[in-house]
Design an enzyme around this catalytic site. Sequence first.
Site, PDB file in Angstrom:
ATOM      1  N   HIS A 271      -1.720  -5.160   3.513  1.00 54.43           N
ATOM      2  CA  HIS A 271      -3.061  -4.615   3.364  1.00 54.43           C
ATOM      3  C   HIS A 271      -3.780  -5.136   2.125  1.00 54.43           C
ATOM      4  CE1 HIS A 271      -6.024  -1.746   4.731  1.00 54.43           C
ATOM      5  NE2 HIS A 271      -6.134  -1.229   3.516  1.00 54.43           N
TER       6      HIS A 271
ATOM      7  N   SER B  42     -10.998  -2.509   5.245  1.00 56.47           N
ATOM      8  CA  SER B  42     -10.236  -1.344   5.663  1.00 56.47           C
ATOM      9  C   SER B  42     -11.167  -0.354   6.357  1.00 56.47           C
ATOM     10  CB  SER B  42      -9.523  -0.722   4.463  1.00 56.47           C
ATOM     11  OG  SER B  42      -8.537   0.182   4.872  1.00 56.47           O
TER      12      SER B  42
ATOM     13  N   ASP C 161       0.594  -5.656   7.390  1.00 54.97           N
ATOM     14  CA  ASP C 161      -0.246  -4.559   6.916  1.00 54.97           C
ATOM     15  C   ASP C 161       0.290  -3.218   7.406  1.00 54.97           C
ATOM     16  OD1 ASP C 161      -2.338  -2.824   6.213  1.00 54.97           O
ATOM     17  OD2 ASP C 161      -3.816  -4.401   6.477  1.00 54.97           O
TER      18      ASP C 161
END
Length: 712
Positions: A684, A564, A649
Site C-alpha cells: 500500500h 486509497s 497491498d
Amino acid sequence: MKYLLSNSIFLILCLIFAGSCKNSKEKQMSIIPPTAKKKPTKLEKHGDVRTDDYYWMNDREDQEVLDYLNAENEYYGKMTSHTKEFQKALFQEMKSRIKEDDTSVPYKYNGFWYITKYETGQEYPIYLRRKGSMEAADQLMFDCNQMAKDHEFFNLRGISISPDNTLASFATDTVSRRQYTIQVKNLETGEIYDDKVENTTGSSVWGNDGKTLFYAKKDPVTLRSDKIYRHTLGTSEAQDVLIFHEKDSTFNTFVYKTKSKKYLVIGSVSTLTSEYRILDADNPEGDFKVFSPRERGVEYSISHYNGNFYVLTNKDSATNFKLMKSTDEKTGSEFWQEFIPHRKDVLLEDVDIFKDYYVLSERENGLNRLKIVRWDGSDRYYLPFDSETYVAGTSVNLDFDAQELRYFYNEMGAPYAIIDFNMANKTKKILKEQEVLGGKFNKSNYRTERLWAIARDGVKVPISLVYHKNVKFDGTSPLLQYAYGSYGSTIDPYFSSVRLSLLDRGFIYAIAHVRGGEYLGRSWYEDGKLFQKKNTFTDFVDCSKFLIKEKYTSPEHLYASGGSAGGLLMGAVVNMAPDLYKGVIASVPFVDVVTTMLDSSIPLTTGEYDEWGNPNEKEYYLYMKSYSPYDNVESKSYPNMYVSTGLHDSQVQYWEPAKWVAKLREFKTDDNLLFLDTNMDAGHGGASGRFESLKETAKEYTFILDLEGKTP
C-alpha cells in the site's frame, strides 16, 4: 558515384531519423493495450444481481493474473518510453533538493538522547543514541541499510526500549503486507535474541520488570489486530500468554504504556466506539481491568498524570470532543468530571501532558492551534500563528519533566521547522529548519492562499493553494487538485520540496478540504460518511468548477489526484464529471466498494462498516452501489488516467484497480491514455526506500507534465 552513394546514405539516414522521431502520439496509437479475459461471475445480494466479468483477478498466485498485470506494466512501459529519460531527470531533480546526510533533532528519553540519521547514497535510516548528553559517543542501535540489503522491500518500526535501557524490541516487514515480526536486541552487546514473534502490528511495550513484553497479533486472513499477548523474554512464541481477544470484528486492538510509565493500556477501537483496559506496569502478570465499558458511538482516549486520568471524549453529544477527568480508582464514565468543556466551533484533537503544563491541540475554522496551560491555572496562552495555509502540531514530547514543548510548523510555501518552546519563560529555539538544496529555492517566489468554493448545497468548502508568483490566472495555467476525504483524516496545507517540480513548471497545486475529513471539525467528517458520502465527491467536483470559473485553470489544464480512499474519490469523480479533467492520478484506489465491503475476509472490511456502511443491510448496499466506481463504469469518454497499485497491498487489494482498469478499457469510448502500473514487490505504501518512493512520484508527475506538453 561517391556523391550518389553519399546522397543515398543521407536519404536512408533521414528516413530512419524521421521514423525514430515521429510524433509520440502516433507511436502510442500503434501500441495495442492488453485485453483482459471476461469470465462472468454472478454476485447476488438482496435480490440484486451484479455480473463481474473480472472477478477472477482476485488470486495473486494465479499465473494468468500475474501475466495480465505484467502485460499492463509492459504496455505502460512502451507507451511512456518517450518520457523515460525525463522521468529519470525528474527523479534526480527531486532527489537533489533533499539533504542526503541528514540527522533528526535528538529527543531525550529515560536518560538517553535518541537520533535518526541518513547517510549520502543510503535509502534507509540509522538509529543511534547517546547516553547522558549529546557530547557522549554514538551507540548504534539499528542500521536499516544493512538489514535491508537482501530485500526488495524493508520496513523497521516499533522500537521500544526496556526500562533499564539495555534492550530494544523492534519489528520488521520485508513483504509490505504490514505483517511484522518482533524481535529483541541487546543494545549493549549487539546480540539479537532468539525471541521471535510473527504476524504482529509491529508495536510492543515493556512491563516495568524489563523482561515482559506485550504485543498485538493479527488475524492471518483479515489482518485485523485482534489479540494481545504477553511474552516473557527467553521463551518461545508458543509459550506466550493470550491476555485479551477482541472478538468484535469491527474493532482493532493495540497496547501501549502511559507517558507517566505507571500503566499498561490495551486499547480497542472501531470507527465510532472505543474501550480501554489498564494494568499497573509494575505488575505485568496481573489482570487488566476495563477503564470504562464501550458504549456504541462513544469515543474516548486516556492520558495519565498525578493520580488522575484525563479523558478526551465525545460523550454526551460532545461532537467536537471535550476533556474529562477521573481518579485512578474510579475510572468508569459515570465518575468522569468535566475539565475542558465542549465547544461548538473548536475541535479538540489531542492533549499532551507534562509535569507542570498540559498542551491542547485544537482546530478552529480549519486552522491548528496550540494552547499551553499550567496545571495550577496561573498561566494559559496560545502560540501565535499568522498564516491561513500552515500546519502546526506537537512533535516528540516523551520527557514528562520537560519545560520545553517541541512542535513543528510549516507554511504551504515554506519548509518546516522543529521548534522547542520554553513554556515557563515563553522563549523559543528553532532546532532545525528543513533545507531545500540545489541553490534554486527561494520561498519568496511562491504564494499561498485559501479560497472558499460554494458547494451545490450551499456549504462553503475551503481550498488551500500554492503556486509560483509568475503564474497566470487566465485559465491557461495547469492545476493539480488533490483530496482524500475519508475517516476524518485531515489533509493540512503542508510544504513539499518534491512539489516544487510542478510549481516551477507553472502548475498550481490545490488541496480541496472536502467533507469526510475533519478540517472544519467533527461535523465536517460526519457530513462525508455513510449516507452522506456523496458529499465528498460533489465537494471535489464543485471545487473544480469554482477553480475553473475563477480562471485559476480550465478543463484543458485541470488534473486530479487521490490515493486509497482518495482513489475512490477519483473513481467517483471520473464517473460523475469526466469532462472537467484533462488527467487523473489514482493511487492504490479503493474502487470496488460493494464487493470488498461484502467480503469479511478482506483486511479492513468489517472494521469499516461505520465509515461506509454494512452492505449486508439493503439500504447501505444500494447506496454504495450508486457511487462505487467499478459498478458505475459507463460507455462514455473518460480523462487520461494513471492508476497504480502494489501486488502485496494489504489495505486496498491489487485486484480492485486491476479490475477497474480492465472494465474501463472495455467501456470507454475515447482514445485517452489509460495506464495500470503495478509494483510487483510492494504494497500500500509503495517502495520502501526514502528515494525509491520518489521514482513513483516522478512517474505521476511525468504523466501530467507530458499531457501538458512540458516534457522534452
